[in-house]
Scaffold this active site. Structure first.
Site, PDB file in Angstrom:
ATOM      1  N   LYS A  34     -15.996 -13.161 -34.715  1.00  0.00           N
ATOM      2  CA  LYS A  34     -16.292 -13.124 -33.253  1.00  0.00           C
ATOM      3  C   LYS A  34     -17.791 -13.675 -32.949  1.00  0.00           C
ATOM      4  CE  LYS A  34     -15.303  -8.856 -32.307  1.00  0.00           C
ATOM      5  NZ  LYS A  34     -14.567  -8.389 -33.855  1.00  0.00           N
ATOM      6  N   ARG A 109     -13.424  -2.070 -26.060  1.00  0.00           N
ATOM      7  CA  ARG A 109     -12.880  -1.772 -27.614  1.00  0.00           C
ATOM      8  C   ARG A 109     -11.818  -0.768 -27.050  1.00  0.00           C
ATOM      9  NH1 ARG A 109     -16.847  -3.477 -31.326  1.00  0.00           N
ATOM     10  NH2 ARG A 109     -16.045  -3.530 -33.389  1.00  0.00           N
ATOM     11  N   ARG A 148     -19.779  -9.997 -46.684  1.00  0.00           N
ATOM     12  CA  ARG A 148     -21.030  -9.770 -45.623  1.00  0.00           C
ATOM     13  C   ARG A 148     -22.062  -8.641 -46.177  1.00  0.00           C
ATOM     14  NH1 ARG A 148     -19.508  -9.406 -39.529  1.00  0.00           N
ATOM     15  NH2 ARG A 148     -19.503  -7.092 -39.811  1.00  0.00           N
ATOM     16  N   ARG A 154     -25.924  -4.164 -43.575  1.00  0.00           N
ATOM     17  CA  ARG A 154     -25.154  -3.241 -42.592  1.00  0.00           C
ATOM     18  C   ARG A 154     -24.357  -2.074 -43.407  1.00  0.00           C
ATOM     19  NH1 ARG A 154     -21.653  -6.274 -38.030  1.00  0.00           N
ATOM     20  NH2 ARG A 154     -20.637  -3.984 -38.193  1.00  0.00           N
ATOM     21  N   ARG A 166     -12.735   1.292 -39.800  1.00  0.00           N
ATOM     22  CA  ARG A 166     -12.804   0.320 -38.887  1.00  0.00           C
ATOM     23  C   ARG A 166     -11.340  -0.404 -38.190  1.00  0.00           C
ATOM     24  NH1 ARG A 166     -17.736  -2.571 -41.116  1.00  0.00           N
ATOM     25  NH2 ARG A 166     -17.442  -4.031 -39.714  1.00  0.00           N
TER      26      ARG A 166
HETATM   27  P1  ADP Z   1     -17.538  -5.418 -36.204  1.00  0.00           P
HETATM   28  O1  ADP Z   1     -16.838  -6.212 -35.206  1.00  0.00           O
HETATM   29  O2  ADP Z   1     -18.014  -6.054 -37.549  1.00  0.00           O
HETATM   30  O3  ADP Z   1     -16.774  -3.796 -36.564  1.00  0.00           O
HETATM   31  P2  ADP Z   1     -19.644  -4.768 -34.543  1.00  0.00           P
HETATM   32  O4  ADP Z   1     -21.095  -4.935 -34.734  1.00  0.00           O
HETATM   33  O5  ADP Z   1     -18.757  -5.193 -33.139  1.00  0.00           O
HETATM   34  O6  ADP Z   1     -18.721  -4.858 -35.759  1.00  0.00           O
HETATM   35  O7  ADP Z   1     -19.661  -3.116 -34.212  1.00  0.00           O
HETATM   36  C1  ADP Z   1     -20.168  -2.186 -35.148  1.00  0.00           C
HETATM   37  C2  ADP Z   1     -19.957  -0.785 -34.781  1.00  0.00           C
HETATM   38  O8  ADP Z   1     -20.542  -0.414 -33.715  1.00  0.00           O
HETATM   39  C3  ADP Z   1     -18.223  -0.276 -34.672  1.00  0.00           C
HETATM   40  O9  ADP Z   1     -17.703  -0.033 -35.632  1.00  0.00           O
HETATM   41  C4  ADP Z   1     -18.465   1.031 -33.676  1.00  0.00           C
HETATM   42  O10 ADP Z   1     -19.065   1.946 -34.440  1.00  0.00           O
HETATM   43  C5  ADP Z   1     -19.901   0.494 -32.726  1.00  0.00           C
HETATM   44  N1  ADP Z   1     -19.450  -0.263 -31.447  1.00  0.00           N
HETATM   45  C6  ADP Z   1     -19.669  -1.623 -31.425  1.00  0.00           C
HETATM   46  N2  ADP Z   1     -19.049  -1.946 -30.134  1.00  0.00           N
HETATM   47  C7  ADP Z   1     -18.464  -0.697 -29.611  1.00  0.00           C
HETATM   48  C8  ADP Z   1     -17.747  -0.472 -28.347  1.00  0.00           C
HETATM   49  N3  ADP Z   1     -17.368  -1.356 -27.341  1.00  0.00           N
HETATM   50  N4  ADP Z   1     -17.406   0.825 -28.180  1.00  0.00           N
HETATM   51  C9  ADP Z   1     -17.314   1.653 -29.108  1.00  0.00           C
HETATM   52  N5  ADP Z   1     -18.176   1.605 -30.317  1.00  0.00           N
HETATM   53  C10 ADP Z   1     -18.651   0.356 -30.609  1.00  0.00           C
END
Ligand code: ADP
Length: 208
Positions: A34, A109, A148, A154, A166
């Site tokens: 994404k 989400r 990654r 991270r 996740r």
């Molecule tokens: P990825 O898509 O690689 O899992 P992101 O960078 O989008 O990672 O998100 C990393 C973390 O941030 C998620 O695992 C969650 O803990 C938190 N997070 C991000 N966006 C949201 C959201 N919309 N609602 C709740 N938690 C979120």
């Protein structure tokens, strides 16, 4: 009511009808590409990119109260509570007045976040126009994220257990958002395996 009609008429005369906005939810499991695709779509369509993951990492890096709160969830691979996430997103939107449209990456989400988003956009005279879901299978996701994790710094990418958590969160809480927008014909699946340019062509084709 009549005043609203008049305001819409005036806006359309000046070509500032906000309903022309593209508001794209870039959807898909963690590691589906994404972020990479959002950067390219921003260049092509001039949209404003909002990644809730990036916003949380920024707060975390600055040790703000929000960052400290979010870290406890992120490090375990769990979602940050809706109220916190929605407030952060709305705040970010308020800081970008008059955008051509948004690419939302990592938001909504949950169904509660989707409902909140619909309300926020309606308050701005606009709506979600597309949800494009990148499809990548679980084993490929785990492979990509572990790769990654070697360089991203991270914590949530470095540990296979956290990655699998996740994915579980995604399936349980996030994937229903696809069906939520499918009801209004906005959801579309996009094959997420291939070269970056191939996937970009599929996404931009769906938007044009
Ligand atoms: P990825 O898509 O690689 O899992 P992101 O960078 O989008 O990672 O998100 C990393 C973390 O941030 C998620 O695992 C969650 O803990 C938190 N997070 C991000 N966006 C949201 C959201 N919309 N609602 C709740 N938690 C979120």
């Amino acid at each position: 009511m009549e005043t609203m009609w008049f305001m819409d008429f005036v806006k359309s005369l000046f070509g500032i009808k906000k309903n022309n906005m593209i508001n794209l939810i870039l959807f898909g499991p963690p590691g589906s590409g994404k972020g990479t695709q959002a950067t390219k779509l921003v260049e092509q369509f001039g949209l404003t990119h909002i990644s809730t993951g990036d916003l949380f990492r920024y707060e975390l890096g600055n040790n703000t109260p929000l960052g400290i709160q979010a870290r406890t969830y992120m490090d375990k691979g769990e979602l940050v509570p809706d109220s916190v996430t929605i407030a952060m997103l709305e705040n970010k939107m308020n800081m970008t007045p008059n955008p051509k449209g948004y690419i939302l990456d990592g938001f909504p989400r949950t169904i509660a976040q989707a409902e909140a988003l619909d309300g926020i956009l309606a308050g701005r005279d606009t709506q979600v126009t597309h949800l494009l879901a990148l499809e990548v299978d679980d084993e490929e996701i785990v492979r990509r994220l572990l790769e990654r994790g070697k360089t991203s710094g991270r914590a949530d990418d470095a540990n296979e257990e956290v990655i699998r958590k996740r994915i579980v969160e995604y399936l349980a809480k996030t994937s229903p958002v696809f069906a939520y927008y499918e009801k209004t014909g906005k959801s579309q699946k996009i094959e997420g395996i291939g070269s970056i340019d191939e996937i970009f062509a599929r996404l931009s084709g769906a938007l044009s």
